[in-house]
Design a protein around this motif. Structure first.
Motif, short mmCIF file in Angstrom:
data_model
loop_
_atom_site.label_atom_id
_atom_site.label_comp_id
_atom_site.label_asym_id
_atom_site.label_seq_id
_atom_site.Cartn_x
_atom_site.Cartn_y
_atom_site.Cartn_z
N TYR A 269 -9.92 22.80 77.63
CA TYR A 269 -10.88 23.18 78.66
C TYR A 269 -11.90 22.08 78.95
CZ TYR A 269 -8.86 27.61 77.25
OH TYR A 269 -7.97 28.60 76.94
N LYS A 270 -11.88 21.03 78.14
CA LYS A 270 -12.85 19.95 78.32
C LYS A 270 -12.33 18.80 79.17
CE LYS A 270 -14.86 18.25 74.71
NZ LYS A 270 -15.11 17.80 73.33
N ILE A 271 -11.05 18.51 79.08
CA ILE A 271 -10.50 17.31 79.73
C ILE A 271 -9.96 17.69 81.11
CG2 ILE A 271 -8.87 15.41 79.55
CD1 ILE A 271 -8.93 15.77 76.52
N LYS A 272 -10.52 17.06 82.12
CA LYS A 272 -10.11 17.33 83.50
C LYS A 272 -9.11 16.28 83.95
CE LYS A 272 -14.21 19.85 85.00
NZ LYS A 272 -15.21 20.03 86.08
N TYR A 273 -7.98 16.76 84.49
CA TYR A 273 -6.90 15.88 84.92
C TYR A 273 -6.69 15.96 86.43
CZ TYR A 273 -5.19 15.25 80.11
OH TYR A 273 -5.07 14.91 78.79
N GLY A 274 -6.27 14.84 86.99
CA GLY A 274 -5.68 14.81 88.30
C GLY A 274 -4.20 14.53 88.15
N LEU A 275 -3.46 14.52 89.25
CA LEU A 275 -2.03 14.26 89.21
C LEU A 275 -1.70 13.15 90.21
CD1 LEU A 275 0.57 15.32 87.84
CD2 LEU A 275 0.93 16.75 89.85
N ASN A 276 -1.18 12.06 89.68
CA ASN A 276 -0.76 10.94 90.54
C ASN A 276 0.74 10.97 90.77
OD1 ASN A 276 -3.36 10.08 90.57
ND2 ASN A 276 -3.05 8.22 89.37
N PHE A 277 1.15 10.61 91.98
CA PHE A 277 2.57 10.58 92.30
C PHE A 277 2.78 9.74 93.56
CE2 PHE A 277 0.40 14.49 93.44
CZ PHE A 277 0.54 14.57 94.82
#
Length: 629
Positions: free
Chosen positions: A577-585
């Motif tokens: 719940y602490k680490i925020k991710y984006g998604l690259n493609f």
């Protein structure tokens, strides 16, 4: 004799259609003494209705910078925003942030804070507004119940005035408690110093507030339109508090108090699956009260994802508030600017060309909660989730409430605009190779206008005949988005959580013997068109609680519940719940790479409660600061 200044004006705006002038036959900014205010039902109701304007609209309470989701669910790229500061753990300075709904919303272009301002963003925030609301409620109770005023009113009129006052006294205490934790139950109209000790436990606070809800339930009507005093504003009573609303918030107050964070009272060794079962049972009985009203036809769950559009945005402006048959309670309305900025908050300005900034859903939140078409989470070994094709075979709600790369946004776009808006084009590998609506810059004006995570949120964003609202069509002039403080879906989800925590997934309570926790969750599976929860999950107490929470995350996504939920469950400090991710493609979707955008600072118990302003804890002994501050 005390005097009360009542400022009347056009403060209810687009989504709240009655005003104090419907009751008080006096001039704006009139000063009345208490005997005049509480001489008749009309005058007393005019005084009560100012409490409605003190209910903070989270999604519209921070100017046009719609950063109101402070959990793991979204990412904001501008460092002055409250979401960024909370991610950094800077809770001790929240009172100085202009764009935060918890405090006074001193926007840079705002006049002095005014409870009747047509802009929701220029009314008091949660702290100041709730304290004002508690005081107003106590004034009503003191004059009507203790001093026996309103002698010219009927008993039903006296009852509904008191019922609203008791509801709001409880509600405003809860608003403070959700963010600051333990807070004394204030039941007097103080003229001098206040020296009420801070209770030792959250449970003590919640039980005191529960008594107010019980009185409100006894006194409030099921439907204002059915009552003689409601005939004056027949058809415009939707937002006034009712018996159903009091049941719903009574249950919520008790469930929050039963939750692991409150149950462990900030002590070490918190177990996210351990609740106060006594309070859970009380919460279930409260929720049963409103569910029985739903069975009688007062409320109804939306039955399809399409019908849910009426809950979120599909309701003509300016006279009708979204909410559909699920509506229970909402903040008052606002100016068009505030509402439009909220409606557009998940979509880049290049699409709609209106005043707004983008706050983007995180990959971690979507991946961890929005599961597969077969009803399983992406992490279940039999889910069929393919990380090389993360947009495929997902839960229908994944597609309903997000815009996915490659999705047609505006088929009617023509000429030079067609390429830019025919597809979402969120993809990027590097800054030099990015889609039209995405960049990876941080803390610039431009960074606020484009997508950071690879997902757009469109839950409150109109789409008509396959056309998302844009600068080429007019749905934004026809429909408005709204975030509700309470709707029926939330009631069923909280009922299921409280019931399962106390009795398990397959047992029904005596107060509502027709529905188990399993049955409640499967209502939403049926609505979404996904299979029921697997028996192997239902039979495992912790696994079913995980599934129940995942269902809550999906159904109430982007509705400002998440930050409260991950704190009350005692999980906000965990990496998940602490680490925020984006998604690259890349453009051809040949690979997908999660990238860390932000690692939140969150320690237990320090960052679980907002600290009080130092001056608040220095007024008198017996009001200690929250732990760690």
């Amino acid at each position: 004799m005390k005097n009360y200044k009542i400022i009347l004006g056009v403060f209810l705006g687009l989504m709240f259609f009655f005003s104090c002038e419907d009751y008080l036959d006096i001039a704006p900014e009139s000063v009345l003494d208490e005997e005049e205010v509480f001489s008749t039902f009309k005058n007393a109701q005019g005084f009560v209705e100012e409490m409605y304007t003190l209910v903070v609209a989270y999604e519209r309470g921070s100017h046009t910078f719609q950063d109101f989701l402070y959990g793991d669910d979204t990412f904001t790229s501008r460092s002055f925003k409250a979401g960024w500061k909370i991610d950094e753990g800077s809770l001790n300075n929240l009172g100085s942030y202009s764009y935060l709904y918890n405090w006074q919303n001193n926007s840079f272009d705002s006049p002095a804070i005014n409870i009747n301002n047509q802009f929701a963003s220029r009314r008091p925030g949660v702290w100041d507004g709730s304290l004002r609301g508690i005081r107003k409620a106590n004034i009503v109770i003191d004059n009507v119940e203790n001093k026996g005023l309103m002698v010219n009113a009927t008993q039903d009129e006296r009852d509904v005035i008191l019922g609203q006052a008791y509801f709001f006294r409880a509600f405003f205490h809860n608003e403070i408690m959700k963010f600051w934790g333990r807070f004394p139950h204030i039941t007097e109209v103080y003229a001098g110093e206040i020296s009420i000790p801070r209770p030792e436990t959250y449970k003590e606070c919640a039980l005191a507030v529960n008594e107010d809800y019980k009185k409100a339930i006894e006194l409030l009507p099921v439907n204002w339109d059915d009552e003689p005093y409601g005939q004056r504003t027949l058809g415009e009573n939707k937002m006034r508090v009712t018996k159903g609303a009091a049941y719903a918030f009574q249950g919520k107050n008790l469930l929050l108090a039963a939750s692991p964070l409150m149950h462990f009272n900030n002590q070490p060794g918190i177990n996210t699956y351990e609740y106060d079962t006594e309070l859970c049972d009380m919460a279930v009985d409260a929720f049963a009260g409103i569910l029985k009203l739903a069975d009688q036809g007062r409320y109804r769950l939306a039955t399809t994802l399409e019908e849910l559009e009426e809950v979120f945005w599909k309701s003509p402006a300016p006279r009708t508030l979204p909410g559909g048959t699920e509506f229970i309670f909402s903040a008052t309305g606002s100016n068009n600017r505030d509402i439009l900025a909220f409606t557009l908050a998940g979509v880049p300005r290049s699409v709609h060309n209106a005043l707004s900034e983008t706050v983007d859903p995180t990959h971690n939140f979507i991946h961890n909660n929005f599961g597969m078409a077969n009803g399983l989470s992406t992490e279940h070994p039999n889910s069929g989730y393919d990380p090389s094709n993360p947009f495929d075979n997902r839960d229908p709600r994944f597609y309903k409430w997000h815009i996915i790369d490659g999705q047609v946004l505006s088929p009617s776009a023509t000429g030079s605009n067609k390429a830019r808006h025919e597809f979402a084009q969120l993809w990027y590998v590097s800054q030099a190779d990015k889609g039209f609506h995405r960049d990876n810059t941080i803390d610039t004006r431009e960074s606020a206008l484009n997508n950071k995570t690879g997902y757009m949120q469109a839950k409150f964003y109109p789409i008509i005949n396959g056309e998302f609202a844009s600068q080429w069509n007019g749905p934004l002039n026809t429909y408005v988005g709204a975030l509700l403080h309470m709707r029926l879906t939330d009631v069923y989800l909280m009922y299921a959580e409280a019931l399962h925590a106390s009795k398990g997934a397959t047992s029904a309570p005596a107060s509502y013997p027709s529905l188990t926790a399993e049955g409640a969750i499967n209502k939403f599976r049926d609505r979404a068109g996904v299979p029921h929860v697997l028996p192997s999950i239902v039979s495992n107490r912790n696994s079913f609680m995980d599934e129940l929470r995942r269902e809550r995350a999906v159904e109430l996504s982007y509705e400002a519940h998440r930050w409260v939920d991950i704190r009350r469950w005692g999980v906000a400090h965990l990496d998940r719940y602490k680490i925020k991710y984006g998604l690259n493609f890349p453009e051809d979707h040949s690979s997908f790479t999660p990238v860390i955008l932000k690692e939140r600072v969150c320690e237990y118990p320090k960052h679980y409660w907002v600290p009080f302003e130092p001056s608040q804890t220095q007024i008198y002994e017996g009001f200690p600061q929250n732990p760690g501050w």
